[in-house]
Every structure is written in C-alpha cells, then in structure tokens.
Write an enzyme that holds these catalytic residues in place. Structure first.
Site, mmCIF file in Angstrom:
data_model
loop_
_atom_site.group_PDB
_atom_site.id
_atom_site.type_symbol
_atom_site.label_atom_id
_atom_site.label_comp_id
_atom_site.label_asym_id
_atom_site.label_seq_id
_atom_site.Cartn_x
_atom_site.Cartn_y
_atom_site.Cartn_z
ATOM 1 N N GLY A 8 17.857 70.081 -23.023
ATOM 2 C CA GLY A 8 18.641 70.014 -24.264
ATOM 3 C C GLY A 8 19.790 69.029 -24.147
ATOM 4 O O GLY A 8 20.925 69.318 -24.546
ATOM 5 N N ALA A 9 19.488 67.834 -23.633
ATOM 6 C CA ALA A 9 20.553 66.850 -23.380
ATOM 7 C C ALA A 9 20.639 65.783 -24.464
ATOM 8 O O ALA A 9 21.359 64.804 -24.314
ATOM 9 C CB ALA A 9 20.347 66.198 -22.013
ATOM 10 N N ARG A 11 21.831 66.258 -27.440
ATOM 11 C CA ARG A 11 22.990 66.463 -28.311
ATOM 12 C C ARG A 11 23.985 67.420 -27.651
ATOM 13 O O ARG A 11 23.674 68.058 -26.643
ATOM 14 C CB ARG A 11 22.537 67.098 -29.637
ATOM 15 C CG ARG A 11 21.612 66.263 -30.438
ATOM 16 C CD ARG A 11 21.232 66.906 -31.748
ATOM 17 N NE ARG A 11 20.156 67.876 -31.626
ATOM 18 C CZ ARG A 11 20.221 69.127 -32.079
ATOM 19 N NH1 ARG A 11 21.299 69.556 -32.682
ATOM 20 N NH2 ARG A 11 19.195 69.957 -31.926
ATOM 21 N N ASN A 89 20.179 74.174 -20.062
ATOM 22 C CA ASN A 89 21.151 74.173 -21.166
ATOM 23 C C ASN A 89 20.508 74.415 -22.528
ATOM 24 O O ASN A 89 21.186 74.900 -23.439
ATOM 25 C CB ASN A 89 21.886 72.824 -21.155
ATOM 26 C CG ASN A 89 22.658 72.581 -22.432
ATOM 27 O OD1 ASN A 89 23.737 73.131 -22.648
ATOM 28 N ND2 ASN A 89 22.090 71.754 -23.325
ATOM 29 N N SER A 141 26.736 82.349 -22.599
ATOM 30 C CA SER A 141 27.623 82.321 -23.768
ATOM 31 C C SER A 141 28.535 83.536 -23.690
ATOM 32 O O SER A 141 28.164 84.560 -23.096
ATOM 33 C CB SER A 141 26.799 82.399 -25.053
ATOM 34 O OG SER A 141 27.636 82.753 -26.135
ATOM 35 N N TYR A 154 20.596 86.643 -29.530
ATOM 36 C CA TYR A 154 21.229 85.607 -28.690
ATOM 37 C C TYR A 154 21.962 86.264 -27.516
ATOM 38 O O TYR A 154 21.882 85.795 -26.383
ATOM 39 C CB TYR A 154 22.185 84.823 -29.579
ATOM 40 C CG TYR A 154 22.870 83.641 -28.959
ATOM 41 C CD1 TYR A 154 22.160 82.486 -28.619
ATOM 42 C CD2 TYR A 154 24.250 83.641 -28.752
ATOM 43 C CE1 TYR A 154 22.819 81.386 -28.082
ATOM 44 C CE2 TYR A 154 24.904 82.545 -28.232
ATOM 45 C CZ TYR A 154 24.188 81.421 -27.891
ATOM 46 O OH TYR A 154 24.852 80.330 -27.371
ATOM 47 N N ILE A 187 32.359 76.108 -29.136
ATOM 48 C CA ILE A 187 32.418 74.700 -28.724
ATOM 49 C C ILE A 187 31.905 73.861 -29.889
ATOM 50 O O ILE A 187 30.883 74.203 -30.506
ATOM 51 C CB ILE A 187 31.539 74.462 -27.469
ATOM 52 C CG1 ILE A 187 31.916 75.417 -26.311
ATOM 53 C CG2 ILE A 187 31.596 72.990 -27.032
ATOM 54 C CD1 ILE A 187 33.306 75.293 -25.749
HETATM 55 N N1 LIG Z 1 28.215 75.357 -29.159
HETATM 56 C C1 LIG Z 1 28.697 76.509 -28.765
HETATM 57 O O1 LIG Z 1 29.718 77.001 -29.295
HETATM 58 C C2 LIG Z 1 28.042 77.277 -27.650
HETATM 59 C C3 LIG Z 1 28.701 78.420 -27.174
HETATM 60 C C4 LIG Z 1 28.119 79.133 -26.142
HETATM 61 C C5 LIG Z 1 26.940 78.723 -25.576
HETATM 62 N N2 LIG Z 1 26.311 77.615 -26.068
HETATM 63 C C6 LIG Z 1 25.048 77.231 -25.430
HETATM 64 O O2 LIG Z 1 25.138 75.904 -24.953
HETATM 65 C C7 LIG Z 1 23.846 75.284 -25.004
HETATM 66 C C8 LIG Z 1 23.925 73.991 -25.796
HETATM 67 O O3 LIG Z 1 24.412 74.283 -27.079
HETATM 68 P P1 LIG Z 1 24.853 73.153 -28.109
HETATM 69 O O4 LIG Z 1 25.957 73.720 -28.903
HETATM 70 O O5 LIG Z 1 25.015 71.863 -27.423
HETATM 71 O O6 LIG Z 1 23.532 73.148 -29.030
HETATM 72 P P2 LIG Z 1 22.972 72.019 -30.038
HETATM 73 O O7 LIG Z 1 24.045 71.051 -30.373
HETATM 74 O O8 LIG Z 1 22.298 72.780 -31.118
HETATM 75 O O9 LIG Z 1 21.874 71.263 -29.136
HETATM 76 C C9 LIG Z 1 20.761 71.980 -28.690
HETATM 77 C C10 LIG Z 1 20.016 71.153 -27.683
HETATM 78 O O10 LIG Z 1 18.933 71.950 -27.175
HETATM 79 C C11 LIG Z 1 17.716 71.266 -27.373
HETATM 80 N N3 LIG Z 1 16.636 72.224 -27.572
HETATM 81 C C12 LIG Z 1 16.523 73.194 -28.505
HETATM 82 N N4 LIG Z 1 15.367 73.861 -28.345
HETATM 83 C C13 LIG Z 1 14.729 73.286 -27.304
HETATM 84 C C14 LIG Z 1 13.484 73.490 -26.671
HETATM 85 N N5 LIG Z 1 12.643 74.471 -27.062
HETATM 86 N N6 LIG Z 1 13.148 72.694 -25.620
HETATM 87 C C15 LIG Z 1 13.971 71.713 -25.190
HETATM 88 N N7 LIG Z 1 15.160 71.472 -25.763
HETATM 89 C C16 LIG Z 1 15.535 72.241 -26.801
HETATM 90 C C17 LIG Z 1 17.952 70.373 -28.582
HETATM 91 O O11 LIG Z 1 16.988 69.300 -28.579
HETATM 92 P P3 LIG Z 1 16.645 68.463 -29.970
HETATM 93 O O12 LIG Z 1 17.833 67.567 -30.184
HETATM 94 O O13 LIG Z 1 15.391 67.740 -29.640
HETATM 95 O O14 LIG Z 1 16.505 69.503 -31.041
HETATM 96 C C18 LIG Z 1 19.376 69.913 -28.291
HETATM 97 O O15 LIG Z 1 19.386 68.903 -27.309
HETATM 98 C C19 LIG Z 1 22.912 76.325 -25.635
HETATM 99 O O16 LIG Z 1 22.254 77.041 -24.609
HETATM 100 C C20 LIG Z 1 23.864 77.249 -26.368
HETATM 101 O O17 LIG Z 1 23.326 78.520 -26.518
HETATM 102 C C21 LIG Z 1 26.828 76.886 -27.091
#
Ligand SMILES: NC(=O)c1ccc[n+]([C@@H]2O[C@H](COP(=O)([O-])OP(=O)(O)OC[C@H]3O[C@@H](n4cnc5c(N)ncnc54)[C@H](OP(=O)(O)O)[C@@H]3O)[C@@H](O)[C@H]2O)c1
Length: 243
Positions: A8-9, A11, A89, A141, A154, A187
C-alpha cells in the site's frame, strides 16, 4: 542490495514510509499497491528525485496465490537483492455501526489487513529466516488498541494484527527478526479525507491530525539496525489520544 517491501505504498502513509526508508536507509524500495498505478509511479518518482531507487510491484495483498507468484517471480529475477524490511501497511476501512454492518464489509476489512499480513509475511519470511535478519513492521491503529464505535470490523482486524505480531515476534526473536506494530491515530490521508479536522482536532491533545511523514519517521527507525532490541511492541502515534 538491501530492499524494503512496503504494501500500500502508492498513497498516504505507505508512500511516506517508502520515501523515508529510501532516504534514511538507502534501501531499494518495492512499492506495492492494489490498482492505483499513477499514484504508485508518483511515489517512485519522489524516491528517485531524492536519489533513491525502487520499482513497482502491484498485487492485492488479499490474494495469497497472487502474492506468492509475484514475489517468487521477483526473487527469481533478482537473485542479487534481498528483502530485509517488510512493512505490512495496506489497509482499508468500511465503517458502520455493528448492527448495520453487512457481512461482506466485516470480511473484506479483515481480509485485507489480517490475511494481507499473513500472505505477504509468508512470502518473505523464509528468506529472512535463512539470512537470520529482518525487520517486519505491521500497521495497526488506535482503533485496534482501544476499539472505536463504528469500526468493529477495522478494530477486529487491527487487533488481530497486533496479537499475531506479538506471537510472531516471540517466534522470530532468536533469528534477529523483529516484529512490531505501529498504531496511528488520525493521520491526514485519503482514508481520513472525509473527516472534518477542525471538528475533531479538539479531541486530540496535540490539537491536529498527524502527517504521514510523522508515522514514517517512526517506521523508518523500527526498520533500522538501531531498533534491534525493540520487538513485539505496539507503538502508539496518535497525538496523545490514547496511551
Ligand atoms: N490514515 C489514518 O488516520 C490511519 C490511522 C490508523 C491506521 N491507519 C492505517 O495505515 C495504513 C495506511 O493508511 P492510509 O491512510 O495511508 O490509507 P490510504 O491513503 O487509503 O491508502 C491505502 C493504501 O493501501 C493500498 N491498498 C488497499 N487495499 C489493498 C490491497 N488489497 N492490496 C494492496 N494494497 C492495497 C492502496 O493502494 P491503491 O492506491 O492501489 O488503492 C493504498 O496504497 C492502513 O493500514 C490504515 O489502516 C491509517
């Protein structure tokens, strides 16, 4: 050549981690993503613009056969490279009150986070074990630590990631492989873009959302040699919401 696979790199937090590990550790970065090739290419461009190197490796972490095949092909084509860092991630949310939650939303969120971690770690771990060195960092998380209304699926997924990581850490410690979780709060990313930061900031002691880069500094440290004595940990990074 040392490499790091970041799932998931394309974005958000994963992109920031990919850039930071390339910068801090000089590793070649394997940029995984599900479908957003444009965004993944941008991540690669950002790494290159800072003098680093990397490549795209698309697959859905949910699909064990696809993960095994992609990684096996990569290992066959890159005998001179080794993956010493894995950051699980990739993650998604499908929020709803539990009473209204469709079974497929329950399953899907768990499938991506928990099965995704299983699939990617299974594909990389045998070589780490043979080399007797590795760093595995799993994205949890605050919801997986304290629970959160509207996020039972989640929270279940991230809670499972945490317990699996603690078990794996104990299995692998003697092989110099550390396994840790990072548990962010709010985040700024696409995942939280529907939330109103102004409204929510007051419940965060630091009074703002965190930045993906702030999570990336922590992950990059855990990925380094310096973090050798930290394993089985869950490190909160949430601006003081919950400790
Ligand atoms: N943002 C927050 O506040 C927050 C807080 C706590 C934990 N987290 C955790 O941190 C991590 C990253 O979150 P984020 O906020 O950066 O999310 P995001 O902006 O929605 O980005 C998600 C990333 O995961 C990839 N992805 C989704 N489903 C996938 C799959 N089946 N196989 C491979 N890649 C996949 C996406 O790829 P595509 O671009 O190809 O769709 C994208 O690169 C997640 O595990 C999330 O649960 C986030």
């Amino acid at each position: 050549m040392k490499c790091a696979l970041i799932t998931g790199a394309s974005r958000g937090i994963g992109r920031a981690i990919a850039i930071q590990i390339a910068k801090d550790l000089g590793f070649h970065i394997l940029i995984n993503y599900a479908s957003n090739e444009e965004a993944a290419k941008e991540t690669l461009q950002l790494i290159k613009s800072e003098g680093g190197s990397g490549e795209l490796i698309p697959f859905s972490v949910e699909n064990g056969e696809e993960v095994q095949k992609k990684m096996q092909d990569w290992f066959n084509n890159n005998p001179e490279k080794e993956i010493t860092v894995l950051v699980n991630n990739a993650g998604i949310t499908k929020d709803n009150l539990f009473l209204l939650m469709p079974e497929e939303d329950w399953d899907k969120v768990i499938q991506v986070s928990v099965k995704g971690m299983y699939n990617c770690t299974q594909a990389i771990l045998p070589k780490m074990v043979r080399k007797r060195y590795g760093r595995i960092i799993n994205m949890a998380s605050v919801s997986g630590v304290k629970g959160n209304a509207g996020q039972a699926n989640y929270a279940a997924a991230k809670g499972a990631v945490i317990s699996a990581s603690k078990s794996l850490a104990q299995e692998l410690a003697r092989r110099n492989i550390t396994v840790n979780c990072v548990a962010p709060g709010f985040i700024k990313s696409d995942m939280t873009s529907h939330l109103n930061e102004k409204e929510l900031a007051p419940i965060v002691p630091v009074n703002r959302f965190g930045l993906p880069e702030e999570v990336a500094y922590l992950v990059s440290f855990l990925a380094s040699d310096k973090a050798a004595y930290i394993t089985g940990e869950v490190i909160n990074i949430n601006g003081g919401i919950y400790a």
